[in-house]
Design an enzyme around this catalytic site. Structure first.
Site, PDB file in Angstrom:
ATOM      1  N   SER A  12       3.800  -2.912  -5.102  1.00 50.91           N
ATOM      2  CA  SER A  12       2.919  -1.603  -4.848  1.00 50.91           C
ATOM      3  C   SER A  12       1.870  -1.602  -5.726  1.00 50.91           C
ATOM      4  O   SER A  12       0.897  -2.071  -5.572  1.00 50.91           O
ATOM      5  CB  SER A  12       4.186  -0.450  -5.132  1.00 50.91           C
ATOM      6  OG  SER A  12       3.557   0.809  -4.719  1.00 50.91           O
ATOM      7  N   ASP A  69      -3.238   2.606  -2.488  1.00 53.30           N
ATOM      8  CA  ASP A  69      -2.769   1.720  -3.428  1.00 53.30           C
ATOM      9  C   ASP A  69      -2.833   0.257  -2.706  1.00 53.30           C
ATOM     10  O   ASP A  69      -3.039   0.202  -1.440  1.00 53.30           O
ATOM     11  CB  ASP A  69      -1.483   1.863  -4.119  1.00 53.30           C
ATOM     12  CG  ASP A  69      -0.349   2.046  -3.095  1.00 53.30           C
ATOM     13  OD1 ASP A  69      -0.444   1.955  -1.984  1.00 53.30           O
ATOM     14  OD2 ASP A  69       0.966   1.844  -3.517  1.00 53.30           O
ATOM     15  N   ASP A 127      -0.486  -1.694  -1.328  1.00 54.13           N
ATOM     16  CA  ASP A 127       0.222  -2.067  -0.222  1.00 54.13           C
ATOM     17  C   ASP A 127      -0.036  -0.732   0.989  1.00 54.13           C
ATOM     18  O   ASP A 127       0.679  -0.539   1.876  1.00 54.13           O
ATOM     19  CB  ASP A 127       1.548  -2.211  -0.402  1.00 54.13           C
ATOM     20  CG  ASP A 127       2.463  -1.150  -0.710  1.00 54.13           C
ATOM     21  OD1 ASP A 127       1.854  -0.348  -1.950  1.00 54.13           O
ATOM     22  OD2 ASP A 127       3.555  -1.126  -0.577  1.00 54.13           O
ATOM     23  N   ASP A 132       0.852   2.342   0.797  1.00 56.62           N
ATOM     24  CA  ASP A 132       1.828   3.464   1.107  1.00 56.62           C
ATOM     25  C   ASP A 132       1.582   4.848   0.206  1.00 56.62           C
ATOM     26  O   ASP A 132       2.383   5.584   0.679  1.00 56.62           O
ATOM     27  CB  ASP A 132       3.071   2.800   0.981  1.00 56.62           C
ATOM     28  CG  ASP A 132       3.642   2.430  -0.280  1.00 56.62           C
ATOM     29  OD1 ASP A 132       2.712   2.459  -1.415  1.00 56.62           O
ATOM     30  OD2 ASP A 132       4.765   1.937  -0.736  1.00 56.62           O
TER      31      ASP A 132
END
Length: 575
Positions: A142, A301, A303, A305
């Site tokens: 993340s 960010d 990834d 999400d």
């Protein structure tokens, strides 16, 4: 096995490659050896997350291989024809870890779908359901610094593993020998044999179309999307292609991308902590804003999400909205727009976590919608969506958490910054046509519903000693804390570990109908509240604080005092 024995076993193993052994032999600090080997990297409901390095308590091809062998055993035990989808982000070793996972799964006879290149985490959640897989894996850490990577596991509903399933997978992992118990096959061979399937555009297009379908005011977007000025930064992550594609196909032509942060790069050269919660990640975007003068700035960010949004205030400056502020704005925009267009269902529900702004409750009450609280972690929002589908009790409208994650629609079961970016642009366009910025819209909501103010304090406590200190502090707050904060009485205590809600003045207790979690929540008689919990993914203890005031200055003064009073208690508990 002691950490020294485990360390020596890695050095002696025929399965460990020469480069890894060389890395281990170069370690001279005994504390470093202990930290790398005193335990196995923990597999929780979020999977694995850790620093990339050699060792049983680190992210590497061996810990990924062992976890995947356990997952394979779980899948083949529980499903006759198990299949799985795998995605990864732009982090260091992400592709290697994804291919190692694919190799193990294919060697165990599990039909595997692997994306051809990096994809956002929410696209993995979607793909699991779209391809009728029994599980999914995404390789990501993340918004952690570049030293980290992780391994998140999803169930057949596209949701992160439930506590029960995670415990069963962990049991299978623990039965696996670190090295000899892990089956492997060459990925090219697996692809040639049809066990490994490489996927891409055929899945992307379906997902992108579903995101576009979430547009509420379709006529407005079709006619005026080109008028909205946007700056976007993917912060070296996986959002660049899908976010830009969705916006382009919807007609948002006036979009500028931060060139210095456009390309995927796991070293995050312009953002050492690639987290849209950190205002510093937007410094380059703000330089570009002087030239472009956008209506909205946002970033996703690595990834993709989570989303961070910047809005222009009355002075012309751009300020970073908190996750709560973005969530509150979207909650109000979605509900009010559905009402305006005649699409608001009678049984609509918004879902938030227990650490997320109570201002949301005022908005849902105003529109006659239900607000449901769940534990921290988006999987609990995903579980509620599934429950709604089964019981037909509610129609899901929106879900969000204070940590910059949100979701509209039900085809994904995790937070989705591609979806969020689309709705933020629609919302910014709507207010622009009314002559308002997002900051103006937020201030109007404060005037109507109250000046809510929330804050998160993260206390970093590294290593074994740090974990012990976190547990000590939580035990103190659970068992020895006074019934007031600086003279303001605590009226309710929620202990989610014991599932007990206590009415302090009445000395009455009742059961909390939520899963058990090591979290404490305290509500004071003046309406302020705070929550303390250990992070599930980082070596941190998190303290969430909230107050409400009669105006902006009042709420800020209250927060300053409340923050000091609570942190005095926390610091004492950490001693």
């Amino acid at each position: 096995m002691s950490y020294k024995e485990k360390f020596k076993s890695w050095l002696a193993s025929e399965y460990v490659d020469a480069e890894t052994k060389k890395e281990l032999e170069a370690i001279k600090d005994e504390k470093e050896i202990e930290d790398r080997f005193y335990k196995d990297l923990e597999f929780g409901t979020g999977g694995l997350r850790g620093v990339i390095a050699a060792g049983s308590n680190r992210m590497n091809i061996y810990t990924v291989g062992k976890a995947t062998q356990g997952l394979s055993d779980y899948l083949t035990k529980n499903y006759k024809d198990a299949s799985i989808a795998i995605a990864h982000d732009s982090r260091i070793m992400s592709r290697e870890f994804a291919e190692r996972a694919a190799s193990v799964l294919c060697a165990n006879g599990v039909k595997t779908y692997l994306f051809e290149s990096l994809r956002p985490t929410p696209m993995l959640s979607f793909t699991v359901r779209h391809l009728n897989c029994k599980a999914g894996i995404v390789i990501t850490a993340s918004h952690n610094p570049k030293e980290y990577n992780g391994y998140k596991v999803y169930n057949e509903d596209g949701n992160q593993l439930t506590d029960k399933a995670a415990a069963e997978v962990l049991e299978c992992i623990e039965k696996t020998d670190d090295f000899s118990g892990v089956k492997l096959i060459d990925v090219k061979k697996a692809e040639a044999e049809g066990i490994l399937n490489i996927i891409g555009e055929e899945v992307d297009k379906v997902y992108i179309d579903k995101v576009k379908d979430l547009t509420i005011r379709k006529d407005m977007v079709e006619k005026s999307a080109k008028d909205l000025k946007i700056i976007y930064t993917p912060i070296h992550g996986s959002g660049n292609i899908p976010v830009r594609r969705v916006l382009r196909e919807l007609g948002y032509e006036n979009l500028s991308v931060v060139k210095e942060q456009e390309e995927p790069d796991g070293n995050f050269p312009t953002a050492p902590y690639p987290n849209p919660e950190q205002p510093s990640v937007f410094n380059i975007a703000l330089n570009l804003a002087r030239e472009v003068e956008p209506d909205v700035i946002f970033g996703t960010d690595p990834d993709c999400d989570r989303i961070g949004v910047l809005a222009k205030d009355k002075s012309g400056e751009y300020k970073v909205l908190t996750g709560n502020q973005t969530g509150v704005l979207l909650t109000h925009y979605i509900i009010s727009s559905l009402k305006d267009t005649g699409k608001l269902p009678d049984n609509g529900a918004v879902i938030k976590t227990i650490v997320t702004s109570e201002m949301t409750r005022k908005i849902t009450e105003d529109y006659g919608m239900e607000l449901i609280d769940v534990l921290t972690g988006f999987k609990y929002i995903g579980e509620k969506i599934k429950e709604f589908e089964k019981t037909k009790s509610n129609t899901y409208l929106f879900g969000f958490e204070e940590s910059y994650g949100c979701l509209a629609g039900t085809f994904v079961r995790d937070k989705d910054a591609v979806v969020a970016a689309t709705l933020v642009c629609e919302m910014a366009l709507y207010y622009k046509k009314k002559g308002l910025s997002l900051d103006d819209a937020l201030n109007a909501l404060y005037e109507k519903y109250g000046y809510y103010n929330e804050k998160l304090v993260s206390i970093e406590l590294q290593g074994k000693e740090g974990q012990e200190k976190i547990q000590k502090a939580l035990n103190y707050l659970r068992e020895n804390m006074a019934d007031d904060v600086a003279g303001v009485k605590i009226v309710k205590k929620f202990d989610y570990k014991t599932s007990i809600e206590k009415d302090v003045p009445k000395n009455e207790e009742k059961k909390i109908e939520l899963p058990k979690s090591n979290v404490l929540r305290f509500i004071l008689e003046d309406g302020s509240w705070f929550v303390v919990r250990p992070s599930g993914t980082e070596p941190k203890m998190k303290v969430y604080l909230a107050v409400a005031g009669k105006d902006k200055n009042d709420s800020e003064a209250k927060m300053d005092k409340f923050n000091k009073d609570v942190m005095d208690i926390i610091n004492e508990a950490c001693k």
